[in-house]
Design an enzyme around this catalytic site. Structure first.
Site, PDB file in Angstrom:
ATOM      1  N   ASP A 163     -14.717 -15.710   7.002  1.00  0.00           N
ATOM      2  CA  ASP A 163     -13.323 -15.404   6.690  1.00  0.00           C
ATOM      3  C   ASP A 163     -12.567 -15.348   8.019  1.00  0.00           C
ATOM      4  O   ASP A 163     -12.610 -14.354   8.736  1.00  0.00           O
ATOM      5  CB  ASP A 163     -13.246 -14.063   5.944  1.00  0.00           C
ATOM      6  N   LYS A 188      -2.911 -16.463   7.049  1.00  0.00           N
ATOM      7  CA  LYS A 188      -2.123 -15.750   8.052  1.00  0.00           C
ATOM      8  C   LYS A 188      -1.381 -16.671   9.054  1.00  0.00           C
ATOM      9  O   LYS A 188      -0.320 -17.156   8.733  1.00  0.00           O
ATOM     10  CB  LYS A 188      -3.001 -14.720   8.755  1.00  0.00           C
ATOM     11  N   TYR A 241       0.813  -1.221   0.000  1.00  0.00           N
ATOM     12  CA  TYR A 241       0.000   0.000   0.000  1.00  0.00           C
ATOM     13  C   TYR A 241       0.848   1.274   0.000  1.00  0.00           C
ATOM     14  O   TYR A 241       0.655   2.156   0.831  1.00  0.00           O
ATOM     15  CB  TYR A 241      -0.952  -0.005   1.209  1.00  0.00           C
ATOM     16  N   TYR A 245     -12.942  -6.632   5.337  1.00  0.00           N
ATOM     17  CA  TYR A 245     -11.751  -6.753   4.494  1.00  0.00           C
ATOM     18  C   TYR A 245     -11.535  -8.236   4.197  1.00  0.00           C
ATOM     19  O   TYR A 245     -11.520  -9.055   5.116  1.00  0.00           O
ATOM     20  CB  TYR A 245     -10.503  -6.183   5.187  1.00  0.00           C
TER      21      TYR A 245
HETATM   22  C1  LIG Z   1      -5.199 -10.584   5.566  1.00  0.00           C
HETATM   23  C2  LIG Z   1      -6.584 -10.948   5.278  1.00  0.00           C
HETATM   24  C3  LIG Z   1      -6.952 -11.434   4.015  1.00  0.00           C
HETATM   25  C4  LIG Z   1      -5.974 -11.540   2.865  1.00  0.00           C
HETATM   26  O1  LIG Z   1      -4.951 -12.452   3.095  1.00  0.00           O
HETATM   27  P1  LIG Z   1      -3.604 -12.374   2.203  1.00  0.00           P
HETATM   28  O2  LIG Z   1      -2.807 -13.546   2.664  1.00  0.00           O
HETATM   29  O3  LIG Z   1      -2.979 -11.057   2.524  1.00  0.00           O
HETATM   30  O4  LIG Z   1      -4.002 -12.467   0.787  1.00  0.00           O
HETATM   31  C5  LIG Z   1      -8.268 -11.790   3.831  1.00  0.00           C
HETATM   32  N1  LIG Z   1      -9.173 -11.684   4.828  1.00  0.00           N
HETATM   33  C6  LIG Z   1      -8.849 -11.233   6.057  1.00  0.00           C
HETATM   34  C7  LIG Z   1      -9.877 -11.160   7.127  1.00  0.00           C
HETATM   35  C8  LIG Z   1      -7.546 -10.830   6.316  1.00  0.00           C
HETATM   36  O5  LIG Z   1      -7.226 -10.350   7.525  1.00  0.00           O
END
Ligand SMILES: *Cc1c(COP(=O)(O)O)cnc(C)c1O
Length: 684
Positions: free
Chosen positions: A499, A528, A267, A395
């Site tokens: 997610d 993550k 970013y 997000y």
């Molecule tokens: C970080 C994140 C993503 C994206 O993961 P990347 O490995 O950076 O592509 C998607 N959803 C959530 C909730 C996140 O915190």
């Protein structure tokens, strides 16, 4: 201008890394540690760099520091002896004999760190040489092995080999002891002090072939003990050997220039990049900057490094797997790492999520989840169910499918609104971080209910971050919202995607945040912390209903297959990380972090700039009324305080490794308070 291929940049990175602090170990006593220390100090002095020689533990009347002074030009050398016991024997018994209370490990390390920090303060060009006492497994003054005392400091090590008969074994044992502590020496030096110096060096070089250590025998007989080493130190051979110890004396500034010219950071603008801090290594909960500062890590590298850094169990898993295979294609092949990981994931995940798609990253796992949900309804003969519903402030990643379900207004992808699929957004869940009483009257669900009841016939799925919206402001909401959502999705025939990329693996206090609501989604995305922050890996888990539904009559494939799908290296590390997590007292650790965060951050709500303070699990948030005027300054102020935090928008937040100590977490909270106190201009 020359173009750099990534590999070329990497090679340059490796070469320019400046080392300015060294730890000298001996394979045994009397193998010439002090001579090698003198050679290194002398060499640095000839380069015009100020030198600090540190002898943390000295026994005997004569000190090595005094010996050093005879060999290195006056004025360029500073010597420091930290703990001195006059009896010439092992430090522990010498301390006892002297009737002195030996230092605790932490006190010992603090003294060394302080000395090194002072040297750095005196000169950024300086080098420091720390000489240990005895071998890596010789006990220090309080009986802890030297290697265990020093390992947490993460200093580059030099091992002085044993040149006597039997010295091959003692040298390799010393090497192995250091390697087992993630401290393998980069150079092993033999001095011409015994008949076997040369042949031992040859044997050790052969034995350690491929381990990345340079093994050298220094030619040229040393002068007798009482004579000055001056002439010997000035020889070309010694200088050449010291160049191996202190490779390429390029400054960090030069690699920062390459960074600025050629690399994008997350970013940021290529033209006006934001400041970056060069980091050399990381250990436990500390990031070691190139300038020697050791920052307490409050970010766990964006939710990932739950076990901290340089974790022996994960290093072992990675090196074991490297020796088997780093990667093979997953099309038509399978392997233990992938199957072992799948087994662990299915067991750990909410009950019923039994089908696992392994992919590259969090964003890709979201793409796969979206693809699964669309295909599910297409196979069910309901091809009009193609849209997604979600909430504002969410997000889900930076790829195109994921961007379309990120917050469309406050989010970071507004530039692409024209090209993105038009998805449906409900009001965000209402903030609520205190779940002790009854669920709040208004949790924001009515907006979601209206949306679903109006559009369910065109909806494939709802996607949401359970309990905590991460990058959209670290917004914590009540789990009741998710129970209502599950019921409504069932009623209206809409799939539910959680997610859990940020919340998974214990971060919120449950292994997965879905457990707070005791509901199971149809599809779950993880990433993550999956590999403990070691490398990129994501996964999309689905129930049997979805897995089979996607396959239609049974023959329909899921058309997704990343090149690195099921990467064995990543899978082995992930499996080791999950096992390490589950065998650790993670629940009580996270609970304790939450309590401390609440205790130490909640008073900050009294500051006029602060809008809200909240915590859940190992997540602590101080939300400001408005984004700081100069976010860059805020970031720099935290580094000044010795902590690594990366404020985002109007939130200052921390999600530290679970293994963080009370003191380290205290430092993070204190730094936030001090920065608020410092009058940094946070808003207009
Ligand atoms: C970080 C994140 C993503 C994206 O993961 P990347 O490995 O950076 O592509 C998607 N959803 C959530 C909730 C996140 O915190």
């Amino acid at each position: 201008m020359r173009n750099f291929t990534p590999r070329c940049v990497l090679r340059r990175f490796a070469r320019v890394a400046t080392r300015s602090e060294f730890l000298i170990y001996g394979a045994n006593t009397d193998v010439g540690k002090t001579v090698v220390s003198a050679a290194l100090c002398h060499f640095a002095a000839t380069l015009g760099r100020p030198v600090t020689y540190v002898k943390p533990v000295q026994t005997g009347e004569d000190t090595d520091a005094a010996a050093l002074k005879r060999h290195v030009p006056e004025g360029q050398l500073k010597t420091v002896t930290l703990f001195h016991y006059p009896s010439p024997e092992s430090p522990a018994s010498a301390a006892e004999k002297a009737g002195m209370k030996p230092p605790e490990d932490t006190e010992f390390r603090a003294a060394v760190v302080q000395t090194l920090a002072r040297a750095r303060q005196d000169s950024t060009e300086g080098i420091s040489v720390v000489e240990t006492a005895g071998g890596p497994l010789s006990p220090g003054p309080n009986h802890t092995f030297q290697a265990d005392i020093y390992a947490p400091l993460g200093l580059p090590c030099v091992l002085v080999g044993d040149p006597k008969l039997g010295g091959i074994s003692s040298t390799i044992c010393a090497y192995e002891a250091l390697k087992a502590r993630n401290q393998p020496p980069h150079v092993i030096l033999f001095l011409d002090l015994g008949d076997f110096a040369h042949s031992n060096a040859v044997a050790v070089r052969r034995a350690l072939h491929g381990h990345g250590a340079t093994v050298l025998a220094l030619p040229g007989a040393l002068p007798p003990p009482q004579e000055p080493l001056t002439a010997w130190l000035a020889t070309k051979e010694v200088a050449e050997a010291m160049k191996e110890v202190m490779p390429e004396d390029r400054t960090v500034e030069s690699y920062l220039t390459i960074d600025q010219q050629h690399l994008w950071h997350p970013y940021t603008s290529m033209v006006q990049p934001t400041r970056v801090w060069p980091v050399r290594s990381a250990q436990g909960c500390r990031l070691h900057l190139e300038d020697g500062r050791r920052l307490v890590d409050g970010m766990a590298s964006w939710w990932c490094a739950i076990h901290g850094y340089n974790v022996p169990e994960l290093n072992a898993a990675a090196t074991r797997q490297l020796a088997q295979m780093s990667h093979v294609m997953f099309g038509g092949l399978t392997h233990r790492p992938a199957t072992q990981l799948a087994e662990l994931l299915v067991k750990a995940a909410p009950e019923g999520l039994t089908k696992v798609f392994l992919c590259d990253s969090g964003s890709v796992s979201v793409e796969v989840a979206i693809k699964m949900s669309l295909q599910y309804w297409a196979m069910k003969g309901q091809p009009s169910k193609t849209r997604l519903a979600t909430v504002q402030c969410g997000y889900h990643g930076d790829t195109f499918g994921a961007m379309a379900v990120c917050d469309p207004i406050r989010g970071m992808h507004s530039l692409f609104q024209g090209t993105l699929a038009k998805q449906l957004f409900a009001e965000p869940p209402v903030l609520c971080a205190d779940w002790s009483g009854k669920a709040p009257e208004n949790d924001g669900f009515s907006s979601m209910e209206d949306l679903l009841r109006t559009h369910h016939t065109s909806l494939a799925a709802v996607i949401i971050e359970p309990v905590v919206q991460g990058a959209g402001g670290v917004r914590i909401y009540h789990p009741d919202y998710l129970r209502k959502l599950r019921r409504l999705c069932d009623e209206l025939d809409v799939l539910l995607i959680f997610d859990e990329i940020a919340t998974g693996f214990g971060r919120t206090g449950k292994l997965f945040a879905a457990e707070w609501a005791q509901v199971v989604p149809d599809i779950m995305c993880i990433g993550k912390a999956l590999t403990g922050g070691y490398c990129t890996l994501g996964a999309t888990l689905a129930t049997q209903k979805v897995g089979h539904g996607v396959s239609g009559d049974g023959t329909q494939p899921l058309m997704h297959g990343p090149t690195f799908m099921g990467n064995p290296l990543a899978c082995s590390i992930a499996a080791a990380s999950i096992q390490l997590l589950l065998s650790s007292p993670w629940e009580s650790r996270v609970k304790k972090i939450e309590e401390q965060l609440r205790r130490e951050l909640s008073p900050l709500v009294a500051y006029p700039e602060v809008k809200d303070v909240r915590a859940l699990g190992a997540i602590g948030v101080v939300e400001l009324h408005a984004p700081p005027k100069e976010p860059q300054k805020l970031q720099a102020a935290f580094v000044e305080q010795g902590v690594w935090l990366r404020p985002f928008g109007q939130t200052i937040y921390t999600m530290p490794p679970f293994v963080i100590s009370d003191d380290e977490l205290g430092e993070i909270c204190a730094a936030i308070r001090k920065v608020l106190d410092s009058g940094i201009q946070l808003a207009d």
